[in-house]
Motif scaffolding. Structure first.
Motif, mmCIF file in Angstrom:
data_model
loop_
_atom_site.group_PDB
_atom_site.id
_atom_site.type_symbol
_atom_site.label_atom_id
_atom_site.label_comp_id
_atom_site.label_asym_id
_atom_site.label_seq_id
_atom_site.Cartn_x
_atom_site.Cartn_y
_atom_site.Cartn_z
ATOM 1 N N UNK A 206 0.822 -1.210 0.000
ATOM 2 C CA UNK A 206 0.000 0.000 0.000
ATOM 3 C C UNK A 206 0.857 1.261 0.000
ATOM 4 N N UNK A 207 1.985 1.240 0.695
ATOM 5 C CA UNK A 207 2.883 2.394 0.714
ATOM 6 C C UNK A 207 3.398 2.686 -0.690
ATOM 7 N N UNK A 208 3.653 1.652 -1.439
ATOM 8 C CA UNK A 208 4.152 1.820 -2.811
ATOM 9 C C UNK A 208 3.045 2.249 -3.769
ATOM 10 N N UNK A 209 1.888 1.603 -3.688
ATOM 11 C CA UNK A 209 0.825 1.840 -4.673
ATOM 12 C C UNK A 209 -0.075 3.022 -4.328
ATOM 13 N N UNK A 210 -0.154 3.381 -3.049
ATOM 14 C CA UNK A 210 -1.002 4.503 -2.609
ATOM 15 C C UNK A 210 -0.178 5.362 -1.648
ATOM 16 N N UNK A 211 0.796 6.088 -2.176
ATOM 17 C CA UNK A 211 1.782 6.764 -1.316
ATOM 18 C C UNK A 211 1.282 8.021 -0.607
ATOM 19 N N UNK A 212 0.236 8.660 -1.120
ATOM 20 C CA UNK A 212 -0.252 9.879 -0.479
ATOM 21 C C UNK A 212 -1.204 9.539 0.667
#
Length: 338
Positions: free
Chosen positions: A206-212
């Motif tokens: 999730x940190x990689x794919x949805x960073x904001x």
């Protein structure tokens, strides 16, 4: 401090200086004090809700309801009901009603996290709920947190949701400390062997794919401490006083029935509730070995290039898709026997 982090903090500081808002500076001072008194984050876990965006609109996604559900399926059930009632009440067009009911039928069978119906994209979204904690436990409300104009203790309709209509825009105006927290949470993942491997792996992904990260409106709830552990008691409320009223009603009305209090317990809880109420803006009450505190609760939602993060494969479910409403035909006739 990474350059990107520093640039964003500098931009937040510049905006605060430009606004020259005394109330904003007092709120920032409260937030700074809280960061020292309650330096840790106590993460409760995931929460779920619904967001939507028009297919021809490049603007931010907006929330359709409170992001407080405990499982993705509960949010899907909410979408099921939303679309069913749209078909019932919001259209006289047979083709539109057919499209809405087709989406409802799919939600009755499949655990889908996104549907596009009549030009609107609907998505089941995932967030994380957390509170600050320190040596004395969870953070209570801050002096600058908003209170209702009429702090009544009597029963009244549920307060309006702060989530409905909220736009998931990482560029929205916010305070310096809130902005710093949002930036820091971009790298948040679940760690520790007490989380299943798939749960931890999805968290890293999730940190990689949805960073904001977007911070949702601050809410307030009641937490109970027995020993060293805190646990939530009741729903989240939009103001500290709404949570205080919920606590008083719990001690005097709901809990005596729910937990079959004896006469002594009823008397003790009623006396404690009366003292708590008389204190006005008290945030804590102790009854026997139980401490109840009105706490400040925060939530975050991740965003990627295509919008807010949906439910993860490792998120726990407790129910399955099912039929929630009577059958309706394309003419809007409801068949209760089907």
């Amino acid at each position: 401090m990474p350059d990107d982090w520093k640039r964003q903090i500098d931009a937040l500081h510049s905006d605060l200086v430009r606004r020259d808002d005394p109330a904003a500076w007092v709120s920032e001072a409260d937030a700074v004090d809280a960061s020292y008194l309650y330096p840790q984050l106590a993460v409760r876990g995931p929460v779920f809700g619904l967001a939507a965006r028009e297919t021809d609109d490049e603007g931010p996604w907006r929330l359709l309801g409170d992001v407080t559900e405990g499982t993705p399926q509960q949010a899907r059930d909410g979408l099921n009901s939303l679309l069913w009632f749209k078909a019932k009440d919001d259209t006289d067009d047979r083709e539109e009603r057919r499209a809405l009911l087709s989406a409802v039928a799919r939600l009755e069978r499949e655990p889908v996290n996104e549907l596009t119906v009549l030009g609107t994209r609907y998505r089941v979204i995932r967030g994380d709920e957390f509170a600050r904690s320190g040596e004395d436990g969870l953070e209570p409300p801050r002096p600058t947190d908003p209170e209702p104009a009429d702090p009544s203790w009597e029963d009244r309709p549920s307060p309006p949701s702060q989530d409905v209509g909220f736009t998931l825009d990482p560029g929205r105006a916010e305070g310096l400390m809130a902005g710093a927290l949002r930036i820091a949470l971009r790298g948040f993942t679940y760690t520790g062997d007490h989380f299943p491997p798939a749960f931890r792996e999805d968290s890293v992904r999730a940190v990689r794919d949805h960073p904001e990260v977007v911070l949702l409106p601050v809410s307030f709830g009641v937490a109970e401490r027995r020993g060293e552990r805190w646990r939530p008691r009741g729903a989240l409320m939009p103001t500290p006083h709404d949570a205080r009223r919920l606590l008083v009603h719990g001690m005097t009305e709901f809990w005596p029935l729910l937990y079959d209090f004896d006469d002594a317990e009823r008397t003790e809880f009623a006396h404690a509730a009366a003292e708590f109420r008389a204190a006005g803006r008290a945030n804590e009450v102790v009854v026997r070995d139980r401490c109840y505190r009105v706490c400040r609760v925060e939530r975050m939602v991740r965003l990627g290039p295509d919008g807010p993060e949906p439910a993860r494969p490792s998120d726990v479910e407790t129910t399955e898709p099912m039929k929630l409403h009577p059958t309706m035909d394309e003419d809007g006739v409801i068949h209760y026997d089907d």
